[in-house]
Design a protein around this motif. Structure first.
Motif, PDB file in Angstrom:
ATOM      1  N   LYS A  33       0.863  -1.174   0.000  1.00  0.00           N
ATOM      2  CA  LYS A  33       0.000   0.000   0.000  1.00  0.00           C
ATOM      3  C   LYS A  33       0.910   1.238   0.000  1.00  0.00           C
ATOM      4  O   LYS A  33       1.923   1.273   0.710  1.00  0.00           O
ATOM      5  CB  LYS A  33      -0.883  -0.020   1.243  1.00  0.00           C
ATOM      6  N   ALA A  34       0.535   2.231  -0.787  1.00  0.00           N
ATOM      7  CA  ALA A  34       1.352   3.441  -0.918  1.00  0.00           C
ATOM      8  C   ALA A  34       1.696   4.031   0.449  1.00  0.00           C
ATOM      9  O   ALA A  34       0.827   4.208   1.294  1.00  0.00           O
ATOM     10  CB  ALA A  34       0.629   4.483  -1.769  1.00  0.00           C
ATOM     11  N   HIS A  35       2.975   4.252   0.669  1.00  0.00           N
ATOM     12  CA  HIS A  35       3.545   4.911   1.853  1.00  0.00           C
ATOM     13  C   HIS A  35       3.323   4.144   3.158  1.00  0.00           C
ATOM     14  O   HIS A  35       3.417   4.706   4.237  1.00  0.00           O
ATOM     15  CB  HIS A  35       3.035   6.347   1.964  1.00  0.00           C
ATOM     16  N   GLY A  77      10.628   7.635   1.956  1.00  0.00           N
ATOM     17  CA  GLY A  77       9.208   7.953   1.875  1.00  0.00           C
ATOM     18  C   GLY A  77       8.587   7.842   0.500  1.00  0.00           C
ATOM     19  O   GLY A  77       7.479   8.307   0.289  1.00  0.00           O
ATOM     20  N   ALA A  78       9.272   7.223  -0.441  1.00  0.00           N
ATOM     21  CA  ALA A  78       8.753   7.129  -1.807  1.00  0.00           C
ATOM     22  C   ALA A  78       7.941   5.855  -2.005  1.00  0.00           C
ATOM     23  O   ALA A  78       8.294   4.799  -1.503  1.00  0.00           O
ATOM     24  CB  ALA A  78       9.899   7.154  -2.804  1.00  0.00           C
ATOM     25  N   GLU A  85       5.921  13.032  -5.292  1.00  0.00           N
ATOM     26  CA  GLU A  85       5.171  12.677  -4.085  1.00  0.00           C
ATOM     27  C   GLU A  85       5.599  13.585  -2.942  1.00  0.00           C
ATOM     28  O   GLU A  85       6.801  13.753  -2.708  1.00  0.00           O
ATOM     29  CB  GLU A  85       5.441  11.217  -3.690  1.00  0.00           C
ATOM     30  N   LYS A  86       4.624  14.138  -2.239  1.00  0.00           N
ATOM     31  CA  LYS A  86       4.945  15.054  -1.138  1.00  0.00           C
ATOM     32  C   LYS A  86       5.634  14.335   0.021  1.00  0.00           C
ATOM     33  O   LYS A  86       6.334  14.954   0.810  1.00  0.00           O
ATOM     34  CB  LYS A  86       3.693  15.765  -0.647  1.00  0.00           C
ATOM     35  N   GLU A  87       5.477  13.021   0.125  1.00  0.00           N
ATOM     36  CA  GLU A  87       6.073  12.254   1.221  1.00  0.00           C
ATOM     37  C   GLU A  87       7.572  12.018   1.050  1.00  0.00           C
ATOM     38  O   GLU A  87       8.248  11.661   2.012  1.00  0.00           O
ATOM     39  CB  GLU A  87       5.382  10.889   1.355  1.00  0.00           C
ATOM     40  N   LYS A  88       8.091  12.193  -0.139  1.00  0.00           N
ATOM     41  CA  LYS A  88       9.505  11.923  -0.408  1.00  0.00           C
ATOM     42  C   LYS A  88      10.418  12.885   0.344  1.00  0.00           C
ATOM     43  O   LYS A  88      10.135  14.067   0.458  1.00  0.00           O
ATOM     44  CB  LYS A  88       9.819  12.049  -1.896  1.00  0.00           C
TER      45      LYS A  88
END
Length: 167
Positions: A33-35, A77-78, A85-88
């Motif tokens: 699942k993403a992140h 965080g990718a 992606e803002k989480e990177k």
């Protein structure tokens, strides 16, 4: 979120020492699942790519055969390396500590620690069990297995020894 991530990361090494369960094989792995795996690390050192796992804030565990140096770029965080992606988070490598018993061309003690400015993990039943040591250059292909370095008690003790003298 930061507190959750810190607690999750600080328990990874403890789990390694006390959880005796082991996976015998991986069958038909699937995309996460993403992140959902914020501790997964992508290491780019042209033209090579390696994976790693964030084991403590500022410390990444990877394979020694990756021969990481201070030019390596670290992405945390990718979910997708190519997508925005803002989480990177992006980091540089400040220091690399290769296990002293690792010999080039061997897969024994194929582990290294990277201190970032701030090979991929094998997770079985929620427990970190190894890092990629060798296999096909393309990951996730069922007909192309990868071999992992077992994070046994000797390697876990080496990690603790290295980190305790530096923190």
């Amino acid at each position: 979120m930061k507190l959750f991530l810190s607690l999750q990361l600080s328990t990874i090494l403890v789990i390694l020492l006390f959880d005796g369960r082991a996976c015998m094989k991986i069958i038909k792995g699937k995309e996460a699942k993403a992140h959902s795996r914020p501790y997964m690390v992508h290491i780019q050192q042209s033209p090579e790519l390696c994976g790693g796992i964030l084991i403590k804030p500022h410390w990444v565990l990877t394979a020694a055969h990756c021969n990481i140096n201070l030019t390596a770029n670290i992405t945390l965080g990718a979910h997708s390396i190519s997508a925005v992606e803002k989480e990177k988070q992006f980091r540089k490598t400040n220091r690399v500590i290769t296990h002293e018993l690792y010999k080039d061309g061997s897969f024994n003690y194929d582990v290294a620690l990277l201190q970032g400015d701030s090979g991929g993990p094998l997770i079985c039943n929620g427990v970190l069990r190894g890092v990629v040591s060798f296999g096909n250059i393309r990951c996730g292909i069922p007909e192309s297995p990868a071999v992992f370095t077992d994070l046994n008690s000797k390697i876990v003790c080496w990690i603790y020894k290295q980190l305790s003298g530096l923190l």
